[in-house]
Design a protein around this motif. Structure first.
Motif, PDB file in Angstrom:
ATOM      1  N   GLU A 191     -21.207-100.749 -22.417  1.00 47.22           N
ATOM      2  CA  GLU A 191     -19.822-100.344 -22.566  1.00 47.22           C
ATOM      3  C   GLU A 191     -18.985-101.486 -21.747  1.00 47.22           C
ATOM      4  O   GLU A 191     -17.959-101.590 -22.089  1.00 47.22           O
ATOM      5  CB  GLU A 191     -19.616 -99.110 -22.367  1.00 47.22           C
ATOM      6  N   ARG A 192     -19.394-101.472 -20.400  1.00 52.69           N
ATOM      7  CA  ARG A 192     -18.911-102.497 -19.389  1.00 52.69           C
ATOM      8  C   ARG A 192     -18.720-104.019 -20.004  1.00 52.69           C
ATOM      9  O   ARG A 192     -17.645-104.655 -20.076  1.00 52.69           O
ATOM     10  CB  ARG A 192     -19.657-102.503 -18.159  1.00 52.69           C
ATOM     11  N   ALA A 193     -19.777-104.284 -20.672  1.00 51.60           N
ATOM     12  CA  ALA A 193     -19.658-105.681 -21.260  1.00 51.60           C
ATOM     13  C   ALA A 193     -18.726-105.801 -22.417  1.00 51.60           C
ATOM     14  O   ALA A 193     -18.101-106.778 -22.588  1.00 51.60           O
ATOM     15  CB  ALA A 193     -21.276-106.030 -21.616  1.00 51.60           C
ATOM     16  N   ALA A 194     -18.706-104.825 -23.299  1.00 54.32           N
ATOM     17  CA  ALA A 194     -17.834-104.643 -24.338  1.00 54.32           C
ATOM     18  C   ALA A 194     -16.520-104.552 -23.944  1.00 54.32           C
ATOM     19  O   ALA A 194     -15.563-105.466 -24.700  1.00 54.32           O
ATOM     20  CB  ALA A 194     -18.216-103.579 -25.155  1.00 54.32           C
ATOM     21  N   ALA A 195     -16.082-104.177 -22.806  1.00 52.93           N
ATOM     22  CA  ALA A 195     -14.806-103.925 -22.317  1.00 52.93           C
ATOM     23  C   ALA A 195     -14.378-105.143 -21.650  1.00 52.93           C
ATOM     24  O   ALA A 195     -13.281-105.902 -22.342  1.00 52.93           O
ATOM     25  CB  ALA A 195     -14.613-102.845 -21.247  1.00 52.93           C
ATOM     26  N   ARG A 196     -15.215-106.001 -21.176  1.00 47.97           N
ATOM     27  CA  ARG A 196     -14.871-107.224 -20.752  1.00 47.97           C
ATOM     28  C   ARG A 196     -14.951-108.299 -21.866  1.00 47.97           C
ATOM     29  O   ARG A 196     -13.857-109.165 -21.714  1.00 47.97           O
ATOM     30  CB  ARG A 196     -16.107-107.613 -19.430  1.00 47.97           C
ATOM     31  N   SER A 197     -15.812-108.202 -22.863  1.00 49.60           N
ATOM     32  CA  SER A 197     -15.564-109.151 -23.680  1.00 49.60           C
ATOM     33  C   SER A 197     -14.212-108.808 -24.507  1.00 49.60           C
ATOM     34  O   SER A 197     -13.630-109.828 -24.838  1.00 49.60           O
ATOM     35  CB  SER A 197     -16.674-108.711 -24.830  1.00 49.60           C
ATOM     36  N   ALA A 198     -13.880-107.705 -24.700  1.00 51.07           N
ATOM     37  CA  ALA A 198     -12.564-107.356 -25.447  1.00 51.07           C
ATOM     38  C   ALA A 198     -11.242-107.937 -24.615  1.00 51.07           C
ATOM     39  O   ALA A 198     -10.447-108.372 -25.043  1.00 51.07           O
ATOM     40  CB  ALA A 198     -12.299-105.772 -25.834  1.00 51.07           C
ATOM     41  N   GLU A 199     -11.444-107.596 -23.157  1.00 47.43           N
ATOM     42  CA  GLU A 199     -10.261-108.388 -22.270  1.00 47.43           C
ATOM     43  C   GLU A 199     -10.498-109.675 -22.360  1.00 47.43           C
ATOM     44  O   GLU A 199      -9.151-110.312 -22.417  1.00 47.43           O
ATOM     45  CB  GLU A 199     -10.875-107.941 -20.947  1.00 47.43           C
ATOM     46  N   LEU A 200     -11.485-110.597 -22.726  1.00 42.65           N
ATOM     47  CA  LEU A 200     -11.526-111.751 -22.693  1.00 42.65           C
ATOM     48  C   LEU A 200     -10.888-112.321 -24.063  1.00 42.65           C
ATOM     49  O   LEU A 200     -10.409-113.308 -24.388  1.00 42.65           O
ATOM     50  CB  LEU A 200     -12.847-112.590 -22.449  1.00 42.65           C
ATOM     51  N   ALA A 201     -11.212-111.569 -25.088  1.00 41.28           N
ATOM     52  CA  ALA A 201     -10.859-111.945 -26.492  1.00 41.28           C
ATOM     53  C   ALA A 201      -9.179-111.554 -26.535  1.00 41.28           C
ATOM     54  O   ALA A 201      -8.517-112.578 -27.130  1.00 41.28           O
ATOM     55  CB  ALA A 201     -11.419-110.816 -27.378  1.00 41.28           C
ATOM     56  N   ARG A 202      -8.697-110.530 -25.736  1.00 38.93           N
ATOM     57  CA  ARG A 202      -7.400-110.517 -25.690  1.00 38.93           C
ATOM     58  C   ARG A 202      -6.496-111.743 -25.146  1.00 38.93           C
ATOM     59  O   ARG A 202      -5.527-112.163 -25.584  1.00 38.93           O
ATOM     60  CB  ARG A 202      -6.811-109.321 -25.002  1.00 38.93           C
ATOM     61  N   ALA A 203      -7.228-112.017 -23.807  1.00 34.44           N
ATOM     62  CA  ALA A 203      -6.858-113.180 -23.139  1.00 34.44           C
ATOM     63  C   ALA A 203      -6.815-114.695 -24.008  1.00 34.44           C
ATOM     64  O   ALA A 203      -5.712-115.339 -24.025  1.00 34.44           O
ATOM     65  CB  ALA A 203      -7.598-113.605 -21.849  1.00 34.44           C
ATOM     66  N   ASP A 204      -7.861-114.646 -24.718  1.00 38.04           N
ATOM     67  CA  ASP A 204      -7.830-115.771 -25.540  1.00 38.04           C
ATOM     68  C   ASP A 204      -6.804-116.034 -26.831  1.00 38.04           C
ATOM     69  O   ASP A 204      -6.264-117.054 -27.241  1.00 38.04           O
ATOM     70  CB  ASP A 204      -9.309-115.939 -26.286  1.00 38.04           C
ATOM     71  N   GLU A 205      -6.702-114.745 -27.266  1.00 43.31           N
ATOM     72  CA  GLU A 205      -5.715-114.708 -28.193  1.00 43.31           C
ATOM     73  C   GLU A 205      -4.381-114.728 -27.686  1.00 43.31           C
ATOM     74  O   GLU A 205      -3.481-115.540 -28.377  1.00 43.31           O
ATOM     75  CB  GLU A 205      -5.992-113.302 -28.801  1.00 43.31           C
ATOM     76  N   GLU A 206      -3.978-114.229 -26.328  1.00 45.90           N
ATOM     77  CA  GLU A 206      -2.880-114.624 -25.802  1.00 45.90           C
ATOM     78  C   GLU A 206      -2.643-116.185 -25.572  1.00 45.90           C
ATOM     79  O   GLU A 206      -1.381-116.497 -25.928  1.00 45.90           O
ATOM     80  CB  GLU A 206      -2.653-113.858 -24.653  1.00 45.90           C
ATOM     81  N   ARG A 207      -3.544-116.919 -25.276  1.00 49.92           N
ATOM     82  CA  ARG A 207      -3.416-118.285 -25.071  1.00 49.92           C
ATOM     83  C   ARG A 207      -3.307-119.169 -26.365  1.00 49.92           C
ATOM     84  O   ARG A 207      -2.770-120.226 -26.427  1.00 49.92           O
ATOM     85  CB  ARG A 207      -4.496-118.642 -24.427  1.00 49.92           C
ATOM     86  N   GLY A 208      -3.954-118.346 -27.467  1.00 53.76           N
ATOM     87  CA  GLY A 208      -3.899-119.213 -28.683  1.00 53.76           C
ATOM     88  C   GLY A 208      -2.788-118.920 -29.630  1.00 53.76           C
ATOM     89  O   GLY A 208      -2.608-119.847 -30.517  1.00 53.76           O
ATOM     90  N   TYR A 209      -2.073-117.831 -29.613  1.00 47.00           N
ATOM     91  CA  TYR A 209      -0.958-117.414 -30.411  1.00 47.00           C
ATOM     92  C   TYR A 209       0.243-116.951 -29.901  1.00 47.00           C
ATOM     93  O   TYR A 209       0.217-116.776 -28.492  1.00 47.00           O
ATOM     94  CB  TYR A 209      -1.664-116.137 -31.238  1.00 47.00           C
ATOM     95  N   LEU A 210       1.228-117.044 -30.466  1.00 44.23           N
ATOM     96  CA  LEU A 210       2.668-116.581 -29.894  1.00 44.23           C
ATOM     97  C   LEU A 210       3.006-115.317 -30.895  1.00 44.23           C
ATOM     98  O   LEU A 210       2.826-115.187 -32.026  1.00 44.23           O
ATOM     99  CB  LEU A 210       3.932-117.791 -30.454  1.00 44.23           C
ATOM    100  N   THR A 211       3.606-114.349 -30.154  1.00 42.33           N
ATOM    101  CA  THR A 211       4.144-113.521 -30.902  1.00 42.33           C
ATOM    102  C   THR A 211       5.723-113.149 -30.614  1.00 42.33           C
ATOM    103  O   THR A 211       5.978-113.651 -29.362  1.00 42.33           O
ATOM    104  CB  THR A 211       3.368-112.071 -30.472  1.00 42.33           C
ATOM    105  N   ALA A 212       6.255-112.261 -31.045  1.00 45.92           N
ATOM    106  CA  ALA A 212       7.682-112.059 -30.857  1.00 45.92           C
ATOM    107  C   ALA A 212       7.726-111.262 -29.535  1.00 45.92           C
ATOM    108  O   ALA A 212       8.975-111.447 -29.006  1.00 45.92           O
ATOM    109  CB  ALA A 212       8.115-111.281 -31.979  1.00 45.92           C
ATOM    110  N   GLY A 213       6.973-110.728 -29.104  1.00 48.95           N
ATOM    111  CA  GLY A 213       7.147-109.982 -27.795  1.00 48.95           C
ATOM    112  C   GLY A 213       6.638-110.576 -26.540  1.00 48.95           C
ATOM    113  O   GLY A 213       6.539-110.022 -25.529  1.00 48.95           O
ATOM    114  N   ASP A 214       6.122-111.896 -26.694  1.00 47.63           N
ATOM    115  CA  ASP A 214       5.854-112.737 -25.420  1.00 47.63           C
ATOM    116  C   ASP A 214       6.995-113.087 -24.746  1.00 47.63           C
ATOM    117  O   ASP A 214       8.235-112.918 -24.965  1.00 47.63           O
ATOM    118  CB  ASP A 214       5.460-114.199 -26.131  1.00 47.63           C
ATOM    119  N   GLU A 215       6.542-113.184 -23.233  1.00 55.42           N
ATOM    120  CA  GLU A 215       7.573-113.309 -22.277  1.00 55.42           C
ATOM    121  C   GLU A 215       7.480-114.782 -21.856  1.00 55.42           C
ATOM    122  O   GLU A 215       6.384-115.359 -21.557  1.00 55.42           O
ATOM    123  CB  GLU A 215       7.402-112.302 -21.112  1.00 55.42           C
ATOM    124  N   PHE A 216       8.650-115.407 -21.376  1.00 55.40           N
ATOM    125  CA  PHE A 216       8.621-116.867 -21.495  1.00 55.40           C
ATOM    126  C   PHE A 216       9.528-117.117 -20.207  1.00 55.40           C
ATOM    127  O   PHE A 216      10.495-116.434 -19.776  1.00 55.40           O
ATOM    128  CB  PHE A 216       9.387-117.783 -22.411  1.00 55.40           C
TER     129      PHE A 216
END
Length: 655
Positions: free
Chosen positions: A506-531
């Protein structure tokens, strides 16, 4: 829905599926219809809006180009949705067999499918995988009309005897039996429809994804959990149906031998083949003849017992729809303990040798030529990787020899000592490298790589001290969490401490999900992004603007820092380019505005740490925060033209 929520939902649903299978299947059926109903509803709404726009445009006294453009855009979106509902499935890979190639295999398949009331296999393929499957590829997408493929792996035929392979084939045909075959295939196509739809909409970065996103964010995880439970029930059902044909004891023994022979292939056979990179220029083409010989050679009983013990300690989780070996065997003949003892007094034992592999029986006279053909294809496919590994090992040996020679005349640096230890493990073995790692860690306790290596090898040797060492590594390096958790999880499972192991999974899965969110945040733009305003040096901004001046079709460009929520204290610069708007007929002649935007973005060279994004329309709500940010608009074609004209006028006046 994160992994823990998914696990909890699966645990809640499994008792319901077990208590009332038909009612649960009806529930999944209705849930699948809900997904289709939503897609169909959106499609009808879009087509209705298109018709309304055209009707207004036609009946109005003056043509309304803007309204026509909206209608065309809606029609394009409707086309994307309609195409997503037409799911395409690629047929499985393998060498197609004729009845003349393997008459007994065809006879077996026909006998089993009749006994299990399953459809016939239209195509029989021989693959290079340690597996067998019966796959349905629908000719008409969601509307069905399946073509059935029976895929049998040559490694499976070489590693197991005829009786075991027959049980495996019975299990696979049971999946297509009247019990649940057509329904399971239909459910799979529903899942694929949704994922394909969202992939296409995401690729377009269209604001229209919001039409589906709110529903998909709820529906997909829930539908995934419900169908996951159903697929797992189908695995138990297929085992039971196959056992009705081959016998429960035979089916249980087959599951055991499948696991043990798989461990043999993964830990002994294939590593031994790849170690030949140092003595062979090209990969061997007789690997399957070797495998048949290895199956006839008795394995050490102690090793076979260890492989079985590890397999029986495995636990059913949500990483795979297949239940654990212990649970599958338990459903057939009673749950065994870690030593293979059954409730009724019997003992599960894995076979250490098979005198005659199933390939001799099922392939007959074609066995040897087919083994050469498939082995030759494997050799060709692996040739590039083989050459790379050969070159790598040669360079590793040369570097190790050089460092060991230099060590005689001078003291090596810390980094060089680490290289000696790691190269020793790579070129020789872990036993030779272990004392080098230990010495390095003892003299330099803060060396994370050495700590990881010592902890890894301690766990491999069954030493629990490796757990605390890897815990310390994780505490000091977040990037090591997944690798350390995996090692500790595997060790605890081998020790039978599955509840403790789950915490690391579960700890590894949580870290993997965290990294996936970080990668998605780096790779995509959304209307809720802060600049925030750009922090790039002026000369780098000027260089980007100069490039945009030379690229045809650029309308606007925005540059800013995106504040990353999932990477504490970090930010990334983003450059958003928008093409000039064009007339409708020109737009569709070059395919789409989106394609033009992407083409422009690919031509821009940016410094490290800057991500380029392409948007078809400057009014897209996703980049609204950038439009509002002071100083973010770094390029506007009209303004640049005016600046150049003004500069020319000033130069002319000065002359």
């Amino acid at each position: 829905m994160d992994n823990s929520q998914f696990d909890a939902l699966v645990r809640r649903l499994e008792p319901r599926a077990a208590a009332s299978p038909r009612l649960y299947q009806a529930r999944v059926f209705l849930l699948a219809l809900l997904g289709y109903a939503y897609i169909a509803g959106v499609l009808l709404l879009l087509l209705g809006l298109v018709a309304f726009c055209f009707w207004i445009a036609v009946t109005a006294e003056r043509a309304n180009a803007g309204l026509m453009k909206i209608a065309i855009a809606l029609l394009v979106l409707a086309g994307v949705v309609a195409r997503a509902m037409w799911v395409r499935f690629e047929p499985p890979a393998g060498r197609r067999l004729s009845r003349a190639d393997a008459p007994k295999l065809f006879e077996e398949a026909e006998t089993l499918r009749r006994k299990l009331d399953a459809p016939r296999a239209h195509v029989v393929l021989l693959s290079d995988e340690y597996n067998a499957s019966v796959t349905q590829i629908p000719r008409l997408g969601i509307f069905g009309w399946p073509r059935n493929y029976l895929v049998v792996g040559l490694p499976l035929l070489e590693a197991l005897p005829t009786e075991q392979v027959r049980a495996v084939l019975a299990h696979e045909f049971a999946h297509l039996s009247s019990a649940h075959g057509a329904f399971a295939s239909w459910i799979y196509r529903v899942r694929m429809s949704w994922y394909q739809l969202m992939a296409r909409l995401d690729a377009s970065q269209s604001a229209a994804t919001l039409i589906f996103r709110w529903f998909f964010d709820w529906y997909a995880p829930y539908f995934g959990a419900c169908t996951f439970v159903l697929m797992r029930r189908h695995e138990y059902d297929a085992d039971r149906l196959a056992a009705d044909v081959v016998g429960r004891t035979r089916m249980a023994q087959t599951l055991v031998d499948l696991e043990v022979r798989g461990a043999f292939l993964g830990e002994r056979f294939w590593p031994a083949v790849w170690r030949e990179v140092e003595t062979r220029i090209t990969p061997p083409d007789d690997v399957y003849a070797r495998l048949a010989s290895a199956a006839r050679t008795p394995l050490p009983e102690a090793q076979v017992h260890d492989w079985l013990s590890v397999a029986l300690k495995g636990r059913t989780d949500t990483t795979d729809t297949h239940p654990s070996l212990r649970d599958r065997v338990g459903a057939l003949v009673g749950a065994p303990d870690a030593e293979g003892r059954l409730p009724g007094g019997g003992v599960l034992r894995a076979s250490s040798v098979f005198p005659a592999p199933a390939a001799d029986h099922y392939l007959g006279a074609s066995h040897e030529p087919l083994a050469k053909e498939v082995g030759g294809a494997w050799s060709i496919e692996c040739r590039e990787a083989w050459t790379q590994q050969r070159d790598h090992m040669r360079e590793a040996r040369e570097e190790l020899a050089r460092l060991e020679t230099e060590r005689q005349g001078r003291s090596l640096t810390l980094e060089e000592r680490w290289r000696v230890a790691s190269l020793t493990e790579e070129v020789r073995d872990a036993a030779a490298a272990f004392p080098l790692y230990q010495t390095l860690l003892r003299e330099h306790p803060g060396h994370l790589s050495a700590a990881f290596a010592v902890g890894r090898l301690q766990l491999r040797n069954g030493d629990a001290a490796g757990v605390s060492l890897l815990e310390d590594v994780m505490a000091r390096d977040d990037d090591a969490v997944i690798a350390c958790c995996r090692l500790i999880y595997e060790y605890l499972v081998r020790e039978g401490r599955v509840e403790e192991a789950d915490r690391y999974r579960e700890r590894a899965a949580a870290r993997s999900a965290e990294l996936a969110r970080a990668d998605e945040e780096r790779g995509y733009l959304t209307a809720g992004d802060e600049f925030a305003p750009s922090a790039l040096p002026a000369e780098e901004v000027d260089a980007i603007v100069a490039q945009l001046d030379r690229i045809e079709g650029v309308h606007r460009a925005y540059l800013a820092r995106k504040v990353l929520r999932h990477s504490s204290g970090e930010s990334i610069h983003v450059l958003v380019v928008v093409p000039k708007p064009v007339y409708l007929w020109a737009e569709y002649r070059i395919n789409s505005q989106r394609d033009r935007a992407v083409a422009i973005a690919r031509q821009v060279e940016v410094p490290d740490g800057v991500a380029v994004h392409a948007f078809a329309d400057a009014s897209d709500p996703t980049i609204k925060p950038l439009r509002k940010l002071a100083g973010a608009l770094v390029y506007e074609a009209k303004r640049r033209r005016n600046q150049r004209r003004a500069a020319k006028s000033r130069a002319a006046r000065a002359a």
